[in-house]
Write an enzyme that holds these catalytic residues in place. Structure first.
Site, mmCIF file in Angstrom:
data_model
loop_
_atom_site.group_PDB
_atom_site.id
_atom_site.type_symbol
_atom_site.label_atom_id
_atom_site.label_comp_id
_atom_site.label_asym_id
_atom_site.label_seq_id
_atom_site.Cartn_x
_atom_site.Cartn_y
_atom_site.Cartn_z
ATOM 1 N N ASN A 6 0.380 -0.876 0.252
ATOM 2 C CA ASN A 6 -0.156 0.093 -0.251
ATOM 3 C C ASN A 6 0.847 1.064 0.138
ATOM 4 O OD1 ASN A 6 -1.487 2.395 0.638
ATOM 5 N ND2 ASN A 6 -2.938 0.811 1.591
ATOM 6 N N HIS A 9 1.258 6.358 1.984
ATOM 7 C CA HIS A 9 2.126 7.456 2.063
ATOM 8 C C HIS A 9 2.763 8.100 2.301
ATOM 9 C CE1 HIS A 9 -0.465 6.730 5.503
ATOM 10 N NE2 HIS A 9 -0.793 5.858 5.222
ATOM 11 N N HIS A 42 -5.344 3.838 -1.290
ATOM 12 C CA HIS A 42 -7.095 4.007 -0.681
ATOM 13 C C HIS A 42 -7.435 5.300 -1.069
ATOM 14 C CE1 HIS A 42 -9.895 3.725 2.865
ATOM 15 N NE2 HIS A 42 -10.595 4.705 2.086
ATOM 16 N N ARG A 44 -9.753 8.354 -1.226
ATOM 17 C CA ARG A 44 -10.362 8.677 0.265
ATOM 18 C C ARG A 44 -11.539 9.809 -0.094
ATOM 19 N NH1 ARG A 44 -10.505 7.926 5.382
ATOM 20 N NH2 ARG A 44 -8.487 5.971 6.557
ATOM 21 N N ARG A 48 -6.747 12.746 0.703
ATOM 22 C CA ARG A 48 -6.158 12.833 1.546
ATOM 23 C C ARG A 48 -4.592 12.759 0.950
ATOM 24 N NH1 ARG A 48 -7.359 10.103 7.330
ATOM 25 N NH2 ARG A 48 -8.996 10.304 7.063
ATOM 26 N N GLU A 69 -8.965 0.085 -2.498
ATOM 27 C CA GLU A 69 -9.583 0.420 -1.478
ATOM 28 C C GLU A 69 -10.888 1.521 -1.300
ATOM 29 O OE1 GLU A 69 -7.187 0.786 2.459
ATOM 30 O OE2 GLU A 69 -5.928 -1.135 1.513
ATOM 31 N N THR A 100 -7.692 3.559 8.267
ATOM 32 C CA THR A 100 -9.173 2.202 8.872
ATOM 33 C C THR A 100 -9.198 2.471 9.948
ATOM 34 O OG1 THR A 100 -8.421 2.071 6.666
ATOM 35 C CG2 THR A 100 -10.789 1.004 7.614
ATOM 36 N N GLU A 150 -10.567 -9.618 3.485
ATOM 37 C CA GLU A 150 -9.590 -9.306 4.001
ATOM 38 C C GLU A 150 -9.821 -8.616 5.644
ATOM 39 O OE1 GLU A 150 -7.012 -5.887 2.295
ATOM 40 O OE2 GLU A 150 -6.286 -5.656 4.145
ATOM 41 N N HIS A 189 -2.634 -4.837 7.485
ATOM 42 C CA HIS A 189 -3.128 -3.723 8.565
ATOM 43 C C HIS A 189 -2.217 -3.707 10.161
ATOM 44 C CE1 HIS A 189 -4.831 -0.080 10.305
ATOM 45 N NE2 HIS A 189 -5.407 -0.030 9.529
HETATM 46 N N1 PXP Z 1 -5.767 -3.216 4.087
HETATM 47 C C1 PXP Z 1 -6.735 -2.477 4.876
HETATM 48 C C2 PXP Z 1 -8.375 -2.842 4.197
HETATM 49 C C3 PXP Z 1 -6.354 -0.790 4.875
HETATM 50 O O1 PXP Z 1 -7.001 0.310 4.618
HETATM 51 C C4 PXP Z 1 -4.983 -1.189 5.198
HETATM 52 C C5 PXP Z 1 -5.197 1.343 5.992
HETATM 53 O O2 PXP Z 1 -4.935 1.538 4.469
HETATM 54 C C6 PXP Z 1 -4.170 -1.652 5.377
HETATM 55 C C7 PXP Z 1 -4.132 -2.706 4.765
HETATM 56 C C8 PXP Z 1 -2.466 -2.034 4.967
HETATM 57 O O3 PXP Z 1 -2.284 -1.236 6.815
HETATM 58 P P1 PXP Z 1 -0.885 -0.096 7.108
HETATM 59 O O4 PXP Z 1 -1.003 0.353 6.459
HETATM 60 O O5 PXP Z 1 -0.761 -1.123 8.450
HETATM 61 O O6 PXP Z 1 0.192 -1.658 7.075
#
Ligand code: PXP
Length: 239
Positions: A6, A9, A42, A44, A48, A69, A100, A150, A189
């Site tokens: 992901n 960030h 993601h 949003r 953001r 996402e 999330t 997931e 997550h």
């Molecule tokens: N899976 C989902 C559905 C999420 O919303 C997120 C955060 O955007 C992640 C995985 C990844 O989480 P992390 O950034 O804590 O690794």
């Protein structure tokens, strides 16, 4: 087991200055070089971090699985049907949250989710639901017609000592139940370089979706190396 990275960030850092760097599209390319088999972003409601331009470019450049996402809103379903990611993961979304916070509330919003799943699947987009490790939610997920789930690993990731073992067991049980229900099962997550192997060792899991820890590491060692290290840990966990 696949690793989906992901890259939200990377865009968060860009948006801190509202400029053009660092570019999450470049990060996705480097993550793939490091061994990512999928890229997640993601989109949003408040844009953001990831924006519509990022999503369009990612669709054109990501050659592995592109996982979008999003919340199950009419706007997002319309965008997804146009952009056609390989997979959509439906997540709950609150404007004030930092990330999330939990899985979907399928008890309350099952009908709305089922409608979104139908619209996405009719556009040939695979749909995954982000859910807590909870038996009732697994059964509700099956009811929506989604292809996969997931399992939220946040509570496991945040727990310490014996609580962590209990939370891991909860994730393991949920993975087993979801597989038995005929779903394809992913997890994610809060996973990082210290806690990933507990989850990566669960038999039958299709993939892990990891963002913040990899982007954090990438700031220090570079994206390709950060993904390579995570890839090795998952491989060494041995399923
Ligand atoms: N899976 C989902 C559905 C999420 O919303 C997120 C955060 O955007 C992640 C995985 C990844 O989480 P992390 O950034 O804590 O690794």
């Amino acid at each position: 087991m696949i690793l989906g990275v992901n890259i939200d960030h990377v865009a968060t850092v860009r948006e801190a200055r509202k400029t053009v760097e660092p570019d999450p599209v470049a990060a996705a390319f480097l993550a793939t070089l490091g061994g990512a088999e999928g890229i997640t972003c993601h989109l949003r409601e408040d844009r953001r971090h990831i924006n519509d331009r990022d999503l369009d470019l990612l669709r054109r450049t990501v050659s592995s699985e592109l996982n979008l996402e999003m919340a199950a809103t009419a706007e997002m379903v319309r965008i997804a049907r146009k952009v056609k990611p390989d997979m959509v993961t439906l997540v709950p979304e609150k404007r004030q949250e930092l990330t999330t916070e939990g899985g979907l509330n399928l008890k309350e919003s099952g009908k709305l989710i089922r409608r979104a799943v139908g619209k996405l699947r009719s556009a040939e987009i695979a749909v995954s639901l982000f859910i807590n490790p909870d038996k009732d939610d697994i059964l509700r997920a099956v009811d929506t017609g989604a292809d996969s789930v997931e399992i939220h690993t946040g509570r496991y990731a945040n727990a310490m000592g014996p609580r962590r073992t209990r939370e891991l067991q909860r994730v393991i049980t949920a993975v087993e139940e979801a597989i038995r229900s005929g779903l394809s099962v992913n997890a994610g997550h809060g996973l990082d370089y210290h806690n990933v192997q507990g989850v990566a060792a669960i038999p039958g899991l299709r993939g892990l979706y990891i963002g913040h820890s990899i982007v954090s590491r990438a700031v220090l060692v570079g994206m390709t190396e950060a993904v390579r290290e995570m890839r090795r840990l998952i491989r060494e966990a041995g399923v």
